[in-house]
Design a protein around this motif. Structure first.
Motif, PDB file in Angstrom:
ATOM      1  N   THR A  57      15.110 -64.625   2.394  1.00  0.00           N
ATOM      2  CA  THR A  57      14.995 -65.939   1.733  1.00  0.00           C
ATOM      3  C   THR A  57      14.315 -65.866   0.369  1.00  0.00           C
ATOM      4  N   ALA A  58      15.048 -65.327  -0.614  1.00  0.00           N
ATOM      5  CA  ALA A  58      14.524 -65.207  -1.976  1.00  0.00           C
ATOM      6  C   ALA A  58      15.656 -65.099  -2.983  1.00  0.00           C
ATOM      7  N   VAL A  59      15.398 -65.614  -4.181  1.00  0.00           N
ATOM      8  CA  VAL A  59      16.293 -65.396  -5.319  1.00  0.00           C
ATOM      9  C   VAL A  59      16.025 -63.971  -5.786  1.00  0.00           C
ATOM     10  N   VAL A  60      17.079 -63.150  -5.851  1.00  0.00           N
ATOM     11  CA  VAL A  60      16.871 -61.739  -6.181  1.00  0.00           C
ATOM     12  C   VAL A  60      17.555 -61.295  -7.473  1.00  0.00           C
ATOM     13  N   GLY A  61      18.562 -62.057  -7.932  1.00  0.00           N
ATOM     14  CA  GLY A  61      19.274 -61.611  -9.121  1.00  0.00           C
ATOM     15  C   GLY A  61      20.039 -62.731  -9.797  1.00  0.00           C
ATOM     16  N   ILE A  62      20.606 -62.376 -10.949  1.00  0.00           N
ATOM     17  CA  ILE A  62      21.437 -63.298 -11.727  1.00  0.00           C
ATOM     18  C   ILE A  62      22.848 -62.729 -11.771  1.00  0.00           C
ATOM     19  N   ILE A  63      23.822 -63.615 -11.539  1.00  0.00           N
ATOM     20  CA  ILE A  63      25.224 -63.223 -11.608  1.00  0.00           C
ATOM     21  C   ILE A  63      25.945 -64.144 -12.580  1.00  0.00           C
ATOM     22  N   LYS A  64      27.103 -63.693 -13.040  1.00  0.00           N
ATOM     23  CA  LYS A  64      27.919 -64.471 -13.968  1.00  0.00           C
ATOM     24  C   LYS A  64      29.228 -64.834 -13.286  1.00  0.00           C
ATOM     25  N   ILE A  65      29.677 -66.068 -13.482  1.00  0.00           N
ATOM     26  CA  ILE A  65      30.992 -66.484 -12.999  1.00  0.00           C
ATOM     27  C   ILE A  65      31.991 -65.934 -14.015  1.00  0.00           C
ATOM     28  N   VAL A  66      32.903 -65.079 -13.576  1.00  0.00           N
ATOM     29  CA  VAL A  66      33.826 -64.425 -14.508  1.00  0.00           C
ATOM     30  C   VAL A  66      35.268 -64.923 -14.369  1.00  0.00           C
ATOM     31  N   SER A  67      35.445 -66.010 -13.598  1.00  0.00           N
ATOM     32  CA  SER A  67      36.760 -66.668 -13.525  1.00  0.00           C
ATOM     33  C   SER A  67      36.535 -68.148 -13.275  1.00  0.00           C
ATOM     34  N   ASP A  68      37.487 -68.960 -13.659  1.00  0.00           N
ATOM     35  CA  ASP A  68      37.461 -70.344 -13.219  1.00  0.00           C
ATOM     36  C   ASP A  68      37.807 -70.345 -11.730  1.00  0.00           C
ATOM     37  N   PRO A  69      37.514 -71.431 -11.011  1.00  0.00           N
ATOM     38  CA  PRO A  69      37.873 -71.494  -9.583  1.00  0.00           C
ATOM     39  C   PRO A  69      39.390 -71.424  -9.399  1.00  0.00           C
ATOM     40  N   TYR A  70      39.799 -70.803  -8.306  1.00  0.00           N
ATOM     41  CA  TYR A  70      41.232 -70.746  -7.989  1.00  0.00           C
ATOM     42  C   TYR A  70      41.386 -70.757  -6.474  1.00  0.00           C
ATOM     43  N   PRO A  71      42.575 -71.155  -5.987  1.00  0.00           N
ATOM     44  CA  PRO A  71      42.769 -71.215  -4.527  1.00  0.00           C
ATOM     45  C   PRO A  71      42.515 -69.859  -3.884  1.00  0.00           C
ATOM     46  N   ASP A  72      41.856 -69.868  -2.734  1.00  0.00           N
ATOM     47  CA  ASP A  72      41.558 -68.637  -2.002  1.00  0.00           C
ATOM     48  C   ASP A  72      42.873 -67.974  -1.603  1.00  0.00           C
ATOM     49  N   PRO A  73      43.159 -66.771  -2.144  1.00  0.00           N
ATOM     50  CA  PRO A  73      44.434 -66.105  -1.836  1.00  0.00           C
ATOM     51  C   PRO A  73      44.561 -65.674  -0.373  1.00  0.00           C
ATOM     52  N   GLU A  74      43.430 -65.635   0.350  1.00  0.00           N
ATOM     53  CA  GLU A  74      43.437 -65.226   1.752  1.00  0.00           C
ATOM     54  C   GLU A  74      43.680 -66.398   2.702  1.00  0.00           C
ATOM     55  N   GLU A  75      43.708 -67.630   2.168  1.00  0.00           N
ATOM     56  CA  GLU A  75      43.792 -68.828   3.009  1.00  0.00           C
ATOM     57  C   GLU A  75      45.010 -69.668   2.640  1.00  0.00           C
ATOM     58  N   LYS A  76      45.516 -70.421   3.598  1.00  0.00           N
ATOM     59  CA  LYS A  76      46.660 -71.298   3.356  1.00  0.00           C
ATOM     60  C   LYS A  76      46.232 -72.696   2.896  1.00  0.00           C
ATOM     61  N   ASP A  77      44.949 -73.041   3.072  1.00  0.00           N
ATOM     62  CA  ASP A  77      44.439 -74.366   2.728  1.00  0.00           C
ATOM     63  C   ASP A  77      44.110 -74.422   1.225  1.00  0.00           C
ATOM     64  N   PRO A  78      44.825 -75.246   0.442  1.00  0.00           N
ATOM     65  CA  PRO A  78      44.588 -75.303  -1.008  1.00  0.00           C
ATOM     66  C   PRO A  78      43.215 -75.876  -1.389  1.00  0.00           C
ATOM     67  N   LYS A  79      42.529 -76.516  -0.448  1.00  0.00           N
ATOM     68  CA  LYS A  79      41.184 -77.045  -0.739  1.00  0.00           C
ATOM     69  C   LYS A  79      40.148 -75.923  -0.839  1.00  0.00           C
ATOM     70  N   LEU A  80      40.449 -74.768  -0.239  1.00  0.00           N
ATOM     71  CA  LEU A  80      39.499 -73.654  -0.243  1.00  0.00           C
ATOM     72  C   LEU A  80      39.637 -72.869  -1.545  1.00  0.00           C
ATOM     73  N   VAL A  81      38.546 -72.815  -2.311  1.00  0.00           N
ATOM     74  CA  VAL A  81      38.580 -72.130  -3.602  1.00  0.00           C
ATOM     75  C   VAL A  81      37.605 -70.963  -3.619  1.00  0.00           C
ATOM     76  N   VAL A  82      37.823 -70.075  -4.569  1.00  0.00           N
ATOM     77  CA  VAL A  82      36.965 -68.912  -4.786  1.00  0.00           C
ATOM     78  C   VAL A  82      36.710 -68.794  -6.287  1.00  0.00           C
ATOM     79  N   VAL A  83      35.708 -68.010  -6.630  1.00  0.00           N
ATOM     80  CA  VAL A  83      35.479 -67.610  -8.020  1.00  0.00           C
ATOM     81  C   VAL A  83      35.172 -66.120  -8.018  1.00  0.00           C
ATOM     82  N   ASP A  84      35.429 -65.476  -9.142  1.00  0.00           N
ATOM     83  CA  ASP A  84      35.055 -64.078  -9.306  1.00  0.00           C
ATOM     84  C   ASP A  84      33.683 -64.040  -9.961  1.00  0.00           C
ATOM     85  N   VAL A  85      32.829 -63.140  -9.477  1.00  0.00           N
ATOM     86  CA  VAL A  85      31.476 -63.010 -10.015  1.00  0.00           C
ATOM     87  C   VAL A  85      31.165 -61.554 -10.328  1.00  0.00           C
ATOM     88  N   ALA A  86      30.229 -61.369 -11.257  1.00  0.00           N
ATOM     89  CA  ALA A  86      29.769 -60.035 -11.635  1.00  0.00           C
ATOM     90  C   ALA A  86      28.250 -60.080 -11.795  1.00  0.00           C
TER      91      ALA A  86
END
Length: 136
Positions: A57-86
């Motif tokens: 239970t701690a903040v340990v690092g900083i990440i960057k969002i490297v894509s806009d949100p897009y539908p989860d390619p692993e799921e059939k439900d279009p409401k489920l989104v993902v983002v790429d992070v680095a």
């Protein structure tokens, strides 16, 4: 203007160090409607805290969002989104949930108010406060 976020993950499942080794990953598996709403509001180049939940239970690092949100390619439900992070950087030291809860500046922060939420916004003054605490 960039927005700021917090992503929670159990380090036993996927840690900040795993992300550093991978260099980039798809942030998936979010099912909560409010967390998904937050993910849909993210934009490429936003920053986020990587928060270890579970035993640590701690903040340990900083990440960057490297894509806009897009539908989860692993799921059939279009409401489920993902983002790429680095990874951006590991904090000088983790900022614990106990430290956050004991600081009155965080009393309205979702991390304190809605502790089970896995993705949440972080207001800039709170972002700056976590960074400041991590340097002590």
């Amino acid at each position: 203007m960039a927005s700021y976020w917090l992503f929670k993950e159990e380090p036993e499942h996927y840690s900040f160090d795993n992300l550093v080794l991978d260099g980039r990953t798809v942030w998936s598996g979010v099912r909560n409607n409010l967390a998904l709403k937050h993910m849909r509001a993210m934009r490429k180049s936003d920053l986020a805290f990587f928060y270890h939940t579970g035993k640590e239970t701690a903040v340990v690092g900083i990440i960057k969002i490297v894509s806009d949100p897009y539908p989860d390619p692993e799921e059939k439900d279009p409401k489920l989104v993902v983002v790429d992070v680095a990874p951006v950087e590991k904090l000088k030291r983790p900022v614990t949930l106990a430290e956050i809860k004991s600081n009155s500046k965080f009393k309205n922060f979702e991390l304190v108010r809605i502790p089970r939420l896995s993705v949440m916004p972080v207001l800039k003054p709170l972002w700056d406060e976590v960074i400041k605490i991590s340097k002590k």
